[in-house]
Each structure stands twice: as structure tokens, then as C-alpha cells.
Design a protein around this motif. Sequence first.
Motif, PDB file in Angstrom:
ATOM      1  N   ASP A 120       0.749  -1.306   0.105  1.00  0.00           N
ATOM      2  CA  ASP A 120      -0.120  -0.104  -0.074  1.00  0.00           C
ATOM      3  C   ASP A 120       0.797   1.298  -0.071  1.00  0.00           C
ATOM      4  N   ASN A 121       1.914   1.262   0.900  1.00  0.00           N
ATOM      5  CA  ASN A 121       2.737   2.489   0.654  1.00  0.00           C
ATOM      6  C   ASN A 121       3.384   3.001  -0.554  1.00  0.00           C
ATOM      7  N   GLU A 122       3.218   3.909  -0.751  1.00  0.00           N
ATOM      8  CA  GLU A 122       3.802   4.540  -1.889  1.00  0.00           C
ATOM      9  C   GLU A 122       5.271   4.811  -1.918  1.00  0.00           C
ATOM     10  N   LYS A 125       6.499   1.065  -2.473  1.00  0.00           N
ATOM     11  CA  LYS A 125       6.533   0.689  -4.279  1.00  0.00           C
ATOM     12  C   LYS A 125       7.406   1.414  -4.982  1.00  0.00           C
ATOM     13  N   SER A 143      -1.084   0.142  -9.404  1.00  0.00           N
ATOM     14  CA  SER A 143      -1.288   1.529  -9.061  1.00  0.00           C
ATOM     15  C   SER A 143      -2.833   1.819  -9.390  1.00  0.00           C
ATOM     16  N   GLY A 144      -3.565   1.886  -8.259  1.00  0.00           N
ATOM     17  CA  GLY A 144      -4.976   2.225  -8.399  1.00  0.00           C
ATOM     18  C   GLY A 144      -5.864   1.403  -8.248  1.00  0.00           C
ATOM     19  N   THR A 170      -7.079   5.926  -8.369  1.00  0.00           N
ATOM     20  CA  THR A 170      -7.795   5.811  -7.080  1.00  0.00           C
ATOM     21  C   THR A 170      -6.626   5.397  -6.095  1.00  0.00           C
ATOM     22  N   SER A 171      -6.711   5.967  -4.858  1.00  0.00           N
ATOM     23  CA  SER A 171      -5.963   5.447  -3.885  1.00  0.00           C
ATOM     24  C   SER A 171      -6.629   5.238  -2.477  1.00  0.00           C
ATOM     25  N   ILE A 172      -6.029   4.184  -2.101  1.00  0.00           N
ATOM     26  CA  ILE A 172      -6.854   3.877  -0.616  1.00  0.00           C
ATOM     27  C   ILE A 172      -6.979   5.066   0.429  1.00  0.00           C
ATOM     28  N   ASN A 173      -6.173   6.132   0.364  1.00  0.00           N
ATOM     29  CA  ASN A 173      -6.276   7.077   0.967  1.00  0.00           C
ATOM     30  C   ASN A 173      -7.283   7.893   0.589  1.00  0.00           C
ATOM     31  N   ASP A 174      -7.983   7.742  -0.314  1.00  0.00           N
ATOM     32  CA  ASP A 174      -9.212   8.510  -0.868  1.00  0.00           C
ATOM     33  C   ASP A 174     -10.619   7.646  -0.709  1.00  0.00           C
TER      34      ASP A 174
END
Length: 201
Positions: A120-122, A125, A143-144, A170-174
Motif C-alpha cells: 500500500d505504501n507509495e 512501491k 497502481s490504483g 484511485t488511492s486507498i487514502n481517498d
Amino acid sequence: MNLFDMMLKNYFDEKMLEKLSKVKILIIGCGGLGSNIAVMLVRSGIKNLTIVDFDKVDILNLNRQNYFFYQVGEEKVSALKDILSKINPSVNVKAKNIKIDESNLDELILQHDIIVEAVDNELTKTLIFRKAHEHSKKVVLASGVAGFGDCENIKIKRGKDFAIIGDFVTSINDKKPFAPKVIAVAAMQADEVLRIVSELE
């Protein structure tokens, strides 16, 4: 040869079966992506797999991760290894309950042929991609993967020795991650691994 391995002869020729039995795959991250990728690869005949994660199975993630209620609280890598061994008893799974960082990633990558990023962590990645590139290893990334109702937006971007799969938005942060999209991306990552294996010398 067990019954599962005999079954695989219905799907692959001898050359591909040999490649599947020899190639060494590293999956970093055993959450929604990694757990599902690992299951699909073992079902597809991959024999040598290293799975890496430092977390435990959490009931809040069972909506998308390939674990069972009774495994809640177990180390993800141990729980996943148990599942994979039940699918094919002859699979060779190395489970590493560690957190990836600069100090340990090089050695891990060098021991494998194909690297699968499923974190998950950018920053992690980016680290995985950079290290795979430095060591000229083939890498499959995501990614997304968040949200639902838009799986038609999932794409594959390929370059020299890499492929990235997702909607790139899309991000799991959003948005929260849900099983259909996460598993769709995981399936495409697993499929990309098989494509790469088929092209190995």
C-alpha cells in the motif's frame, strides 16, 4: 508427482511446466493483492514462491484478502503459506515475516526471477521498483485499486522489464478497497507473471 501436478498437464505443455517449476517468484505484500496473487499463481503451477509481509490477518480486511475468519490474528505469511500448501502440497513457499526496507530488499530481489509488488505504501512501491530496476529483474506492480463499479478503467502499462496494473487514479487514502476491483487487479498481475514466465529462456 501429486494429483494437482498431474492436473496441470491438461493446461500446459512440458516446456511451460518446466518453467513454472523452476522460476522463483517474490511477492512483497500479502494483503488484498498479494494473498490473491499468490493463490492464483500456485493454482497456475508456480512451485517456488517467497511471500513477504510483517502484518497479521485482520478481520477488517477479510472483505478483500484471501484469508479465513479462523486465521484472524495469525501472521499473514504463515496463514497464506498454509492456504497455498493446501492447494498444492508440493509447492515450495518461503514465508518471511519482515518489513521491507533498504537494508534487506537487495538480497531478497537477487534471489528471485520475478518480483511482484503488492503493498500500500507509495514509498515502498517506489523502493521495490527502483531496486528491481537496479538488479535488472522483471517486476509487476499495481497502481490504483480502490473503489468499485469502475473495473473497466483498469489498464496495463508495460515497459522494459516492468508492468504496472491498475486504474492509475484511485488511492486507498481517498477510497476504500473492495474485493471485486482488488481481485481484478490481482488477477491481471498474476496473469502478467505467467506471460513473463512463458517468455523466459
